[in-house]
Design a protein around this motif. Structure first.
Motif, PDB file in Angstrom:
ATOM      1  N   ALA A  11       0.816  -1.219   0.000  1.00  0.00           N
ATOM      2  CA  ALA A  11       0.000   0.000   0.000  1.00  0.00           C
ATOM      3  C   ALA A  11       0.844   1.262   0.000  1.00  0.00           C
ATOM      4  N   ILE A  12       2.026   1.213   0.668  1.00  0.00           N
ATOM      5  CA  ILE A  12       2.787   2.461   0.818  1.00  0.00           C
ATOM      6  C   ILE A  12       3.529   2.855  -0.460  1.00  0.00           C
ATOM      7  N   LEU A  60      15.028 -12.572  -4.464  1.00  0.00           N
ATOM      8  CA  LEU A  60      14.365 -12.677  -5.762  1.00  0.00           C
ATOM      9  C   LEU A  60      14.744 -11.508  -6.673  1.00  0.00           C
ATOM     10  N   SER A  61      14.903 -10.314  -6.091  1.00  0.00           N
ATOM     11  CA  SER A  61      15.286  -9.140  -6.892  1.00  0.00           C
ATOM     12  C   SER A  61      16.593  -9.377  -7.624  1.00  0.00           C
ATOM     13  N   CYS A  62      17.480 -10.155  -7.002  1.00  0.00           N
ATOM     14  CA  CYS A  62      18.787 -10.397  -7.608  1.00  0.00           C
ATOM     15  C   CYS A  62      18.727 -11.430  -8.735  1.00  0.00           C
ATOM     16  N   SER A  63      17.557 -11.995  -8.966  1.00  0.00           N
ATOM     17  CA  SER A  63      17.361 -12.903 -10.104  1.00  0.00           C
ATOM     18  C   SER A  63      16.239 -12.427 -11.016  1.00  0.00           C
ATOM     19  N   ALA A  64      15.757 -11.192 -10.769  1.00  0.00           N
ATOM     20  CA  ALA A  64      14.661 -10.625 -11.573  1.00  0.00           C
ATOM     21  C   ALA A  64      15.243  -9.698 -12.625  1.00  0.00           C
ATOM     22  N   ASN A  65      15.059 -10.031 -13.875  1.00  0.00           N
ATOM     23  CA  ASN A  65      15.591  -9.241 -14.973  1.00  0.00           C
ATOM     24  C   ASN A  65      14.862  -7.904 -15.071  1.00  0.00           C
ATOM     25  N   LYS A  66      15.617  -6.806 -15.215  1.00  0.00           N
ATOM     26  CA  LYS A  66      15.007  -5.478 -15.314  1.00  0.00           C
ATOM     27  C   LYS A  66      14.076  -5.381 -16.515  1.00  0.00           C
ATOM     28  N   GLY A  67      14.454  -6.051 -17.605  1.00  0.00           N
ATOM     29  CA  GLY A  67      13.596  -6.027 -18.788  1.00  0.00           C
ATOM     30  C   GLY A  67      12.236  -6.635 -18.503  1.00  0.00           C
ATOM     31  N   LEU A  68      12.206  -7.669 -17.644  1.00  0.00           N
ATOM     32  CA  LEU A  68      10.934  -8.289 -17.265  1.00  0.00           C
ATOM     33  C   LEU A  68      10.060  -7.291 -16.524  1.00  0.00           C
ATOM     34  N   LEU A  69      10.662  -6.547 -15.602  1.00  0.00           N
ATOM     35  CA  LEU A  69       9.889  -5.567 -14.826  1.00  0.00           C
ATOM     36  C   LEU A  69       9.491  -4.371 -15.679  1.00  0.00           C
ATOM     37  N   ASN A  70      10.309  -4.045 -16.678  1.00  0.00           N
ATOM     38  CA  ASN A  70       9.945  -2.943 -17.586  1.00  0.00           C
ATOM     39  C   ASN A  70       8.632  -3.215 -18.306  1.00  0.00           C
ATOM     40  N   ARG A  71       8.300  -4.505 -18.473  1.00  0.00           N
ATOM     41  CA  ARG A  71       7.098  -4.874 -19.221  1.00  0.00           C
ATOM     42  C   ARG A  71       5.853  -4.961 -18.354  1.00  0.00           C
ATOM     43  N   GLY A  96       9.439   1.386  -5.339  1.00  0.00           N
ATOM     44  CA  GLY A  96       8.433   0.451  -4.834  1.00  0.00           C
ATOM     45  C   GLY A  96       7.439   0.071  -5.915  1.00  0.00           C
ATOM     46  N   ILE A  97       7.029   1.062  -6.710  1.00  0.00           N
ATOM     47  CA  ILE A  97       6.110   0.786  -7.816  1.00  0.00           C
ATOM     48  C   ILE A  97       6.796  -0.090  -8.869  1.00  0.00           C
ATOM     49  N   PHE A  98       8.052   0.245  -9.185  1.00  0.00           N
ATOM     50  CA  PHE A  98       8.767  -0.533 -10.200  1.00  0.00           C
ATOM     51  C   PHE A  98       9.000  -1.977  -9.733  1.00  0.00           C
ATOM     52  N   ASN A  99       9.343  -2.140  -8.450  1.00  0.00           N
ATOM     53  CA  ASN A  99       9.670  -3.473  -7.914  1.00  0.00           C
ATOM     54  C   ASN A  99       8.452  -4.226  -7.379  1.00  0.00           C
ATOM     55  N   TYR A 100       7.285  -3.627  -7.491  1.00  0.00           N
ATOM     56  CA  TYR A 100       6.055  -4.237  -6.963  1.00  0.00           C
ATOM     57  C   TYR A 100       5.914  -5.707  -7.361  1.00  0.00           C
ATOM     58  N   PRO A 101       6.166  -6.086  -8.632  1.00  0.00           N
ATOM     59  CA  PRO A 101       5.986  -7.497  -9.001  1.00  0.00           C
ATOM     60  C   PRO A 101       6.934  -8.446  -8.263  1.00  0.00           C
ATOM     61  N   VAL A 102       8.118  -7.952  -7.855  1.00  0.00           N
ATOM     62  CA  VAL A 102       9.056  -8.819  -7.144  1.00  0.00           C
ATOM     63  C   VAL A 102       8.555  -9.082  -5.729  1.00  0.00           C
ATOM     64  N   LEU A 103       8.044  -8.043  -5.070  1.00  0.00           N
ATOM     65  CA  LEU A 103       7.478  -8.262  -3.739  1.00  0.00           C
ATOM     66  C   LEU A 103       6.259  -9.170  -3.822  1.00  0.00           C
ATOM     67  N   MET A 104       5.458  -9.009  -4.866  1.00  0.00           N
ATOM     68  CA  MET A 104       4.313  -9.899  -5.047  1.00  0.00           C
ATOM     69  C   MET A 104       4.795 -11.340  -5.254  1.00  0.00           C
TER      70      MET A 104
END
Length: 296
Positions: A11-12, A60-71, A96-104
Motif C-alpha cells: 500500500a505504501i 528474488l530481486s537479484c534474479s529478476a531481470n530489469k527487462g521483465l519488470l519494464n514490461r 516500490g512501484i517498479f519493484n512491486y511485481p518482485v514483492l508480489m
C-alpha cells in the motif's frame, strides 16, 4: 491450505498517510472476517508482520531481470502517462512501484502457492512470479512451486459505477457495508446508455448487470437478463434490483463488520494467530533458500 493476507507494505507505494494505512488495514481485515473468512480454517495475516517475506524479496530481486519488470503493465501505464504530459519517463515513479511485481512474487513463493486468485489485471504479476521462480530454481537447484493465476470468469474484471475497473483509486466503488440510503444513492449513479425504457436492452453490455452477476445467484441473473430483453424495463429498475440484491447479501455482514470495527482488538487477535503460523512456514522456506544461495 489457503493463505489470505493484508498487503500493507504494498500500500505504501502510493499511500503516504500513516493514519490512513492503519485504518485501511483494519477495514480490509474486518471486511474479510465479516464476509466469512474463518481464521481457524485459513492462515490470515498482515504482510508487514512476516519480515522473512522482505528478505526473500531481496533474494528474488537479484534474479529478476530489469527487462521483465519494464514490461509490467502498471509500470508501463505510468510511463505512458508521463509521456502524454511530456514529463520524463520515470518522473514520480518510485522504486516500490517498479519493484512491486518482485514483492508480489515473494508473497506468493514464500508459501509455496500453487494457485493465486486474481483479477484479469493481476494475471501478468503472477506470470512474472512464475518467471522469477523458474530463474531462481535454475540458478540454485531449488524446487519452488510455479504458481498459476486462478481467474473466475464472472469477476475477472468488475466495473465501477463509471464503467472503469472498480477501484478506490478511481473513487468509483460501491461500499457494500454502507447504510441503505447512501448505498442506493451510489448504485443509482452507475453509468448506463440512453436506450429508452420501451426498448429491449442488452444485458451483456451493461455495467449494472456486470456488477449484479458478481453477487447474485445464477437463477437471479437469468431472471434479470430476461427482464432486460423484455420491453418496458428501464435501467432504474435494474439498479433497484441490484440495490435489493446488495441489501439481501450484505445486511448481516454489515452488522458483523460494524461490531468488528468497534472492537479492533478482535481483528488484531485474529491476525496475530495467522501471523504466528505464517512466520513458521516463512522461516522454513527462507532457511532452504538461504542454504541454496550459499548464505547459511
Amino acid at each position: 491450505d489457503c493463505y489470505f493476507f493484508i498487503a500493507d507494505y504494498h500500500a505504501i507505494t502510493t499511500l503516504k498517510d500513516a493514519a490512513q494505512v492503519k485504518t485501511l488495514v483494519l477495514e480490509v481485515a474486518a471486511t474479510w472476517l465479516a464476509l466469512g473468512l474463518d481464521p481457524e480454517k485459513a492462515v490470515f495475516y498482515r504482510q508487514s508482520q512476516v519480515p522473512e517475506i522482505f528478505e526473500l524479496n531481496w533474494i528474488l530481486s537479484c534474479s529478476a531481470n530489469k527487462g521483465l519488470l519494464n514490461r509490467a503493465h502498471a509500470y508501463k501505464a505510468l510511463v505512458d502517462q508521463n509521456t502524454a504530459r511530456q514529463a520524463s519517463a520515470d518522473d514520480g515513479i518510485n522504486m516500490g512501484i517498479f519493484n512491486y511485481p518482485v514483492l508480489m512474487a515473494a508473497d506468493i513463493l514464500m508459501f509455496g502457492a500453487n494457485q493465486v486468485p486474481v483479477g484479469q489485471d493481476q494475471k501478468q504479476h503472477v506470470e512474472i512470479a512464475r518467471d522469477i521462480a523458474e530463474t531462481v530454481n535454475r540458478h540454485y537447484s531449488l524446487d519452488l512451486p510455479l504458481p498459476e493465476p486462478l481467474i473466475f470468469e464472472n469477476v475477472k474484471v468488475v466495473p465501477g459505477i463509471d464503467g472503469r475497473k472498480m477501484s478506490k483509486n478511481y473513487q468509483n466503488t460501491i461500499p457494500i457495508f454502507e447504510e441503505p440510503k447512501p448505498l442506493r444513492k451510489q448504485v443509482m449513479k452507475i453509468v448506463t446508455d440512453s436506450t429508452p425504457m420501451e426498448a429491449p436492452k442488452d444485458p451483456d453490455h451493461c455495467h449494472v448487470m456486470a456488477i449484479y452477476e458478481a453477487i447474485a445467484s445464477d437463477n437471479e441473473v437469468s431472471a434479470l437478463k430476461q427482464r432486460y430483453r423484455t420491453p418496458g424495463m428501464g435501467y432504474g429498475h435494474a439498479k433497484q434490483a441490484l440495490f435489493e440484491c446488495l441489501e439481501s447479501r450484505f445486511e448481516g455482514p454489515r452488522e458483523r463488520y460494524k461490531a468488528l470495527m468497534a472492537n479492533p482488538n478482535e481483528i488484531i487477535a485474529a491476525l496475530a494467530k495467522g501471523e504466528a503460523h505464517a512466520r513458521k512456514v516463512a522461516q522454513a522456506t527462507l532457511a532452504k533458500v538461504r542454504a541454496a544461495i550459499g548464505i547459511d
